[in-house]
Design an enzyme around this catalytic site. Structure first.
Site, PDB file in Angstrom:
ATOM      1  CE  LYS C 107      -3.382   2.633   2.502  1.00 24.43           C
ATOM      2  NZ  LYS C 107      -3.557   3.141   3.861  1.00 24.43           N
ATOM      3  N   GLY C 168      -8.101   9.493   9.521  1.00 29.20           N
ATOM      4  CA  GLY C 168      -8.324   9.496  10.964  1.00 29.20           C
ATOM      5  C   GLY C 168      -9.342  10.506  11.449  1.00 29.20           C
ATOM      6  CB  ALA C 194      -8.201   8.213   4.374  1.00 27.41           C
ATOM      7  N   GLY C 195     -10.801   8.349   6.436  1.00 21.26           N
ATOM      8  CA  GLY C 195     -11.878   9.268   6.795  1.00 21.26           C
ATOM      9  C   GLY C 195     -13.184   8.603   7.177  1.00 21.26           C
ATOM     10  CG  ASN C 216      -6.056   1.466  11.638  1.00 21.28           C
ATOM     11  OD1 ASN C 216      -6.439   1.305  12.782  1.00 21.28           O
ATOM     12  ND2 ASN C 216      -4.808   1.258  11.308  1.00 21.28           N
ATOM     13  CB  THR C 217      -8.775   5.973  12.948  1.00 20.18           C
ATOM     14  OG1 THR C 217      -7.420   6.121  12.494  1.00 20.18           O
ATOM     15  CG2 THR C 217      -8.993   6.820  14.184  1.00 20.18           C
TER      16      THR C 217
END
Lengths: 67, 266, 266, 67, 266, 266, 67, 67
Positions: C107, C168, C194-195, C216-217
């Site tokens: 990635k 995040g 992301a986001g 993830n986050t």
């Protein structure tokens, strides 16, 4: 012949009759409908005692799909 | 919902003392066939199902409808007063609904305007009070107005049902801030009704704390209604689980998900 | 995903010739404990799992990390170049990643700015070309720029990974129009990265046709990461099923879900 | 004693040694790391043949949680 | 702009050493008549005016265009490379533009896709570098990508011109967060180009700190272009004045504007 | 507004038979000093100015307020019932306002909740009816509920004043679709009140057809209130002119502003 | 007669001619155009010295309204 | 001494007095205020005829900045 207003439109029937008689005359399954006469809903147990007379406004409704 | 569901085993929706595992209420209008209606209901996992009340065609009284194909022993029936423009029409329809369904639950709609189909706050409150007096369990459809929600709750309604956006529009939840306030201030279940177009909308409603959603057009008019019903079910479950799991706050800035220390520098 | 899933049995994500049932990729950063990491991975149903590459602390070389608790036989490992600010750092990190993981998947992230953490379009394309020459399977993280996506696909990347919003941040998908265009014009899988903050965001990504999402986050930092992982899984499945089911169009106006004819008038 | 730059910082080791010797001297499990010397990643099978000398820049990395 | 303007007397836009009072650049395409073009330019207060470069019809070489009616002594002319799909087409068009206008300013557009009309980040940067080498003052049209903006500024561009939304779409500013970041990090003027549909959009661009806006379709295709040009001028002035005046922060909650003490209680 | 204004010479706002050139109503709360209040009023061009009614401190009865510095011959005074939580409090405050101001205009607010400051639809309608009976000119503050607007208009209110977002929040217009419907269906002036934070918000309100806006916090709490007042004036004028000029429709796709034919090809 | 490619299409002219001659022959106001020959823009001061020959690719452009 | 409730709080005054007397006793400019007694607003022209008595609830209000 007498004339009722049924579901907003004039409808002629042979004679005065009770609600069960009216429904039977039209081939309606009484299990599936509710009935109001002159703006008052008539509970099913009271149907046999209610006679439809000339000029009465009758509503006969059923459930349909809706959201 | 299975015991190992993402929401947990003890998570119930309770309306007027009745408990439900599903938080997705489904409407029965606008499907292409009775078979699709039945299969979509099944796929959705819904336990509460809405119907409308309409005049019987006395010249064709035994025409079957989609509803004749549904096994009603599996569902709680929720008749609505859709199409009623005035308090009086809504009252009459509610009473007829009680007579025909044998249930005293009513989804109350008083909608004076046939174009935008927006509910009347004043008329809805007036009709709700009357129906509550007559012993109905009232679930009122309403604009997402937090003060109106308070009036309806104080009157004794079993839920409040604020709209997400124009009914049938599929625009999703345009009233998100109002619904957050309603959720925060309301003791009865909050059911987001109208406008939900996709599972993301349903999930969002649940994530902000709504107790349930009601969907009809988005399922009935999807290209594949049965699969969409399943998708909506998953979306509602996802949103509920996320609400219980406690989402991260929205932040206006970035933060790395990988450690900032120890990167190889060249 | 079971055979009776809402998406159907033949719905696969295929990347570089490898097939996956899950469309949710999960990151392993920022969890509170190794146990949570492992349980969240399990609950998510993810098959592709990202990791970062960092310098070993030679004074404490055997400190266990969360990764030591994961059964890697169950997952496809996807190392990233997070933290790399330049093409050279990304190239070096990618090569080290290949050496340590034994896999040639990478990635790719080239992120010059430590505040906003936005990827460099020019540097990412340059690094991608070099890594493709070296035999890597490249999954590049990128701004949601449709023309850049085309360049990356033409260079030979295995996917494109446009961002939804700041990494995040949990802001969801602020780049929805661009991602629609990327989906329409791109032959390789589109992975929204992301986001994403909640299942509604994940569902939305899938509804507009993305092939997968990477999170993830939003899982790791949820109050209950394991339940949130399950919620995200449901959200992705819901969105995918809705995409396949064909949602109703968004309309600017209302349309009734109950029949307009036959209402009781008073 | 000779001095390397390991992971960006100076580190002294007793003598020149191969990569496996270096890792063993530090108690590092060689299965879990990758190594670069002077900007070039060294494939694991080549480790025994690479000797670390004074002034070499060495990177020793592992996987960690990340997204 | 008069001395008593809301923005103050010393508020200039400076591009490549040239100062302007107006922060509204106007395009000259798509008007219904030359008279409208001239009157709209006048009403807009614009000082920088864009034009396109097109092949002359040699069979009808003296056909007048709207541009023949404009008094060019009043305006700084800014030719564009609109329609160019490749770096080479843009370079050729820029050189021809310099020859025909006598000015070395160029609004650089490299737009490979005729459907979405999105600019090529890589091609634009490459063309910008070449034109800067040849002595052009380059104002590049670009996706609202903050890292690309940095590359273009570092290359020596006189401005950056990020898009608000799809050109000609009137959707307003869908890239607001990115433009904020570009404003924060960029030393050259930031000109929001493309997508602005109404004065509220132009005002918003200025409020978030953009230095200028470029508008064409929203004026030319308004029902009354001359009045819309005046409206856009006011919108830009309003937004600039608000930026200088320092707006209140957005807050997620209410706060009363009347005193909370001393209310008459009954 | 000058004769050559962008809106034209015959464009009036008319409320209860009274004509105004300005479409910006300004509140007088929360300024830092009386001088700022007076200068901001002047800069705004406002002709209708709101005030609150509060109990006099009998121990300090001659303390000057900002209002003592205003030349009231220049303005139409509009007292409000801000802070009133019930119908009775609003009625009493309105009557006191009429006595103290000598005017029968009242901005009616019935706001039961001190946290979210949202108006009560039922209480507002009830109070409006009573005040109309007593000869007041009633301008009711309301949730952006189109059916409530209809009730208030039918009751005889002089305007409707739907909120844009939470009062004092500066969030702008979150109720845009509802306000569009209110504009379409309402015969009395529609004044957007509450939540406007910047000229772009004010312009947007006017562009969608609102007749006026009311602003307080966004001017009073700006870093430079006088300049912000001027900015708001320009924003309102811009939006009104754009409404009259007829904006382009929003389209989901791009369209070139330069000719597509005749591009130099290489 | 010789054939040029002018603005992407073939065009015949009587004979070889300089750029000013070419423009005059077509009634073009030279003030309002720019000219490129075979991919190179020709500065106006150099026009008299450039002769258009068979097969040359010529671009003659002007400003038009655009945004 | 008698006690009124003025603006929600008890306040003692020397004796019964009319509204103008009450305002003058407190140094209030009568131009700038409105007065209600026991829930009824008293029009200014009626002030001289209204006497404040023990237990009366009096409101005295003015305009302040507000939005």
């Amino acid at each position: 012949m007498i004339t009722l207003t049924v579901n907003g439109k004039p409808r002629e029937i042979e004679r005065e009759m009770t609600i069960p008689e009216f429904l039977a005359a039209h081939g309606v399954n009484p299990e599936t409908v509710a009935v109001a006469v002159n703006g008052e809903v008539v509970a099913k147990e009271r149907w046999p005692g209610v006679t439809l007379r000339a000029g009465d406004a009758v509503e006969v409704v059923r459930m349909v799909g809706g959201g | 919902m299975k015991d190992d569901s993402a929401s947990g085993t003890n998570d119930y929706l309770e309306i007027a003392g009745k408990r439900f595992r599903s938080r997705l209420m489904l409407g029965t209008g606008k499907y292409r066939s009775p078979e699709e209606t039945v299969a979509a209901l099944e796929a959705s996992g819904a336990e509460i199902v809405t119907v409308a009340i309409r005049r019987l065609d006395l010249d064709n009284p035994n025409a079957k409808t989609e509803l004749d194909y549904i096994d009603w022993s599996k569902y709680t029936i929720l008749p609505n007063t859709a199409g009623c423009r005035t308090v009086d029409e809504a009252l009459m329809t509610a009473r007829l609904a009680r007579s025909v369904t044998g249930s005293n639950w009513i989804k109350l709609e008083v909608i004076p305007d046939p174009k935008y189909l927006l509910p009347d706050p004043v008329g809805t409150l007036e009709a709700a009070r009357q129906l509550l007096d007559e012993g109905f369990v009232v679930l009122p459809y309403m604009h997402a107005d937090p003060i109106l929600a308070r009036h309806l709750e104080e009157a004794g309604c079993a839920t409040v049902m604020p709209l997400g956006s124009a009914i049938g529009s599929g625009q999703g939840i345009l009233t998100i801030d109002e619904i957050r306030i309603i959720v925060e201030n309301t003791g009865v279940p909050v059911v987001v009704d109208a406008g939900l177009g996709a599972p993301s909308d349903a999930a969002l409603a649940m994530e902000i704390g709504a107790d349930a959603v009601l969907i009809n057009t988005a399922v009935a008019k999807a290209q594949d209604p049965v699969r969409m019903a399943a998708a909506m079910r998953l979306g509602v479950e996802a949103g509920r689980a996320a609400y219980l799991a406690g989402r991260i706050p929205r932040k206006p800035f970035a933060s790395a998900s990988s450690p900032e220390e120890g990167v190889v520098r060249v």
